[in-house]
Design a protein around this motif. Structure first.
Motif, PDB file in Angstrom:
ATOM      1  N   GLY A 219      15.731   6.532  -2.464  1.00 47.19           N
ATOM      2  CA  GLY A 219      14.588   5.620  -2.450  1.00 47.19           C
ATOM      3  C   GLY A 219      13.995   5.413  -3.832  1.00 47.19           C
ATOM      4  O   GLY A 219      13.616   4.295  -4.190  1.00 47.19           O
TER       5      GLY A 219
ATOM      6  N   LEU B 215      13.877   1.795  -5.850  1.00 42.45           N
ATOM      7  CA  LEU B 215      12.620   1.268  -6.370  1.00 42.45           C
ATOM      8  C   LEU B 215      12.750   0.938  -7.861  1.00 42.45           C
ATOM      9  O   LEU B 215      12.386  -0.151  -8.294  1.00 42.45           O
ATOM     10  CB  LEU B 215      11.493   2.279  -6.135  1.00 42.45           C
ATOM     11  CG  LEU B 215      10.137   1.919  -6.721  1.00 42.45           C
ATOM     12  CD1 LEU B 215       9.588   0.639  -6.095  1.00 42.45           C
ATOM     13  CD2 LEU B 215       9.164   3.084  -6.521  1.00 42.45           C
TER      14      LEU B 215
ATOM     15  N   PHE C  33       9.911   0.607   2.148  1.00 44.03           N
ATOM     16  CA  PHE C  33       9.780   2.055   2.078  1.00 44.03           C
ATOM     17  C   PHE C  33       9.908   2.606   3.487  1.00 44.03           C
ATOM     18  O   PHE C  33       9.211   2.146   4.399  1.00 44.03           O
ATOM     19  CB  PHE C  33       8.414   2.452   1.532  1.00 44.03           C
ATOM     20  CG  PHE C  33       8.308   2.482   0.037  1.00 44.03           C
ATOM     21  CD1 PHE C  33       7.749   3.571  -0.590  1.00 44.03           C
ATOM     22  CD2 PHE C  33       8.762   1.429  -0.746  1.00 44.03           C
ATOM     23  CE1 PHE C  33       7.634   3.620  -1.973  1.00 44.03           C
ATOM     24  CE2 PHE C  33       8.664   1.461  -2.109  1.00 44.03           C
ATOM     25  CZ  PHE C  33       8.097   2.556  -2.734  1.00 44.03           C
TER      26      PHE C  33
ATOM     27  N   GLN D  40       9.913   8.260   3.077  1.00 40.26           N
ATOM     28  CA  GLN D  40       9.754   8.038   1.642  1.00 40.26           C
ATOM     29  C   GLN D  40       8.289   7.796   1.290  1.00 40.26           C
ATOM     30  O   GLN D  40       7.784   8.334   0.311  1.00 40.26           O
ATOM     31  CB  GLN D  40      10.589   6.848   1.187  1.00 40.26           C
ATOM     32  CG  GLN D  40      10.456   6.548  -0.295  1.00 40.26           C
ATOM     33  CD  GLN D  40      11.193   5.285  -0.709  1.00 40.26           C
ATOM     34  OE1 GLN D  40      11.731   4.561   0.119  1.00 40.26           O
ATOM     35  NE2 GLN D  40      11.219   5.020  -1.996  1.00 40.26           N
ATOM     36  N   PHE D  41       7.608   7.007   2.104  1.00 37.14           N
ATOM     37  CA  PHE D  41       6.221   6.692   1.813  1.00 37.14           C
ATOM     38  C   PHE D  41       5.343   7.931   1.827  1.00 37.14           C
ATOM     39  O   PHE D  41       4.414   8.054   1.049  1.00 37.14           O
ATOM     40  CB  PHE D  41       5.672   5.654   2.798  1.00 37.14           C
ATOM     41  CG  PHE D  41       4.250   5.298   2.511  1.00 37.14           C
ATOM     42  CD1 PHE D  41       3.938   4.473   1.441  1.00 37.14           C
ATOM     43  CD2 PHE D  41       3.223   5.802   3.284  1.00 37.14           C
ATOM     44  CE1 PHE D  41       2.617   4.168   1.144  1.00 37.14           C
ATOM     45  CE2 PHE D  41       1.906   5.494   3.004  1.00 37.14           C
ATOM     46  CZ  PHE D  41       1.607   4.672   1.933  1.00 37.14           C
TER      47      PHE D  41
ATOM     48  N   ILE E 192       4.783   9.813  -4.142  1.00 40.10           N
ATOM     49  CA  ILE E 192       5.070   8.383  -4.036  1.00 40.10           C
ATOM     50  C   ILE E 192       4.292   7.582  -5.065  1.00 40.10           C
ATOM     51  O   ILE E 192       4.818   6.636  -5.647  1.00 40.10           O
ATOM     52  CB  ILE E 192       4.834   7.857  -2.596  1.00 40.10           C
ATOM     53  CG1 ILE E 192       5.428   6.457  -2.451  1.00 40.10           C
ATOM     54  CG2 ILE E 192       3.368   7.861  -2.238  1.00 40.10           C
ATOM     55  CD1 ILE E 192       6.900   6.398  -2.580  1.00 40.10           C
TER      56      ILE E 192
ATOM     57  N   ILE F 269       5.268  -3.594  -1.837  1.00 37.57           N
ATOM     58  CA  ILE F 269       5.829  -2.491  -1.064  1.00 37.57           C
ATOM     59  C   ILE F 269       5.654  -2.833   0.412  1.00 37.57           C
ATOM     60  O   ILE F 269       4.558  -3.190   0.852  1.00 37.57           O
ATOM     61  CB  ILE F 269       5.130  -1.163  -1.406  1.00 37.57           C
ATOM     62  CG1 ILE F 269       5.481  -0.769  -2.837  1.00 37.57           C
ATOM     63  CG2 ILE F 269       5.526  -0.076  -0.424  1.00 37.57           C
ATOM     64  CD1 ILE F 269       4.765   0.451  -3.328  1.00 37.57           C
TER      65      ILE F 269
END
Length: 190
Positions: free
Chosen positions: A2, A6, A26, A30-31, A36, A56
């Motif tokens: 991830g 990004l 996301f 992951q968030f 993050i 996002i």
């Protein structure tokens, strides 16, 4: 993975015209990683991408975990200039109270409500309601999965002015997108 996606998305976006932004999905997992915010700041820093060009996308399931932390993280991202979209809206389990508390930029109407919008009156009512809700809250709205002009026309007549789906184009690789951009610029300047 991830973090890499990004950073790569931000770097690629820097090679596109300044009016073009990039949206990165996301996952809930992951968030909710504690770093993050650092990941987003680092991706913007190493790429040089202005925060307002990054969007996002999170799903409603991301809102269910650790709600105070989620609110604080979204507020910090939004304060930094990053846009926040609630993806697949209407298919999750979140409460409408999240909409009034969270600093969202956009609601994305899930394609499951768009697919049969012309044939299923319930889908039409739900889509119109989401559009009205977004407008009432001062949040942008985009319809996912738009494949026909009839769907687009219905959504437009209901107040939705942003769409994504096969009616407008298929997913492209970065190279194909850059070729498309060059052709568009050549046509626009002719």
């Amino acid at each position: 993975l991830g973090r890499w996606i990004l950073r790569k998305a931000c770097m690629e976006c820097m090679m596109w015209p300044g009016a073009v932004s990039v949206a990165v999905n996301f996952s809930s997992q992951q968030f909710h990683q504690r770093d993050i915010l650092s990941d987003v700041r680092y991706a913007l820093e190493v790429s040089g991408l202005p925060a307002h060009r990054l969007e996002i996308e999170i799903t409603e399931s991301s809102l269910l975990r650790n709600t105070q932390w989620t609110h604080d993280a979204l507020t910090q991202l939004r304060s930094a200039g990053v846009r926040i979209s609630l993806d697949d809206f209407g298919t999750g389990y979140s409460s409408l109270s999240h909409l009034k508390r969270l600093p969202l930029s956009k609601l994305k109407i899930d394609q499951s409500f768009v697919q049969d919008i012309m044939g299923n009156p319930n889908d039409a009512v739900i889509a119109r309601s989401i559009i009205a809700l977004a407008h009432g809250l001062g949040i942008g709205v985009i319809a996912e999965g738009v494949e026909t002009e009839a769907q687009r026309d219905f959504l437009a007549s209901s107040g939705c002015m942003s769409y994504q789906g096969f009616l407008f184009g298929r997913p492209l690789t970065v190279d194909a997108f850059e070729d498309f951009g060059q052709q568009y610029r050549a046509t626009a300047s002719a």
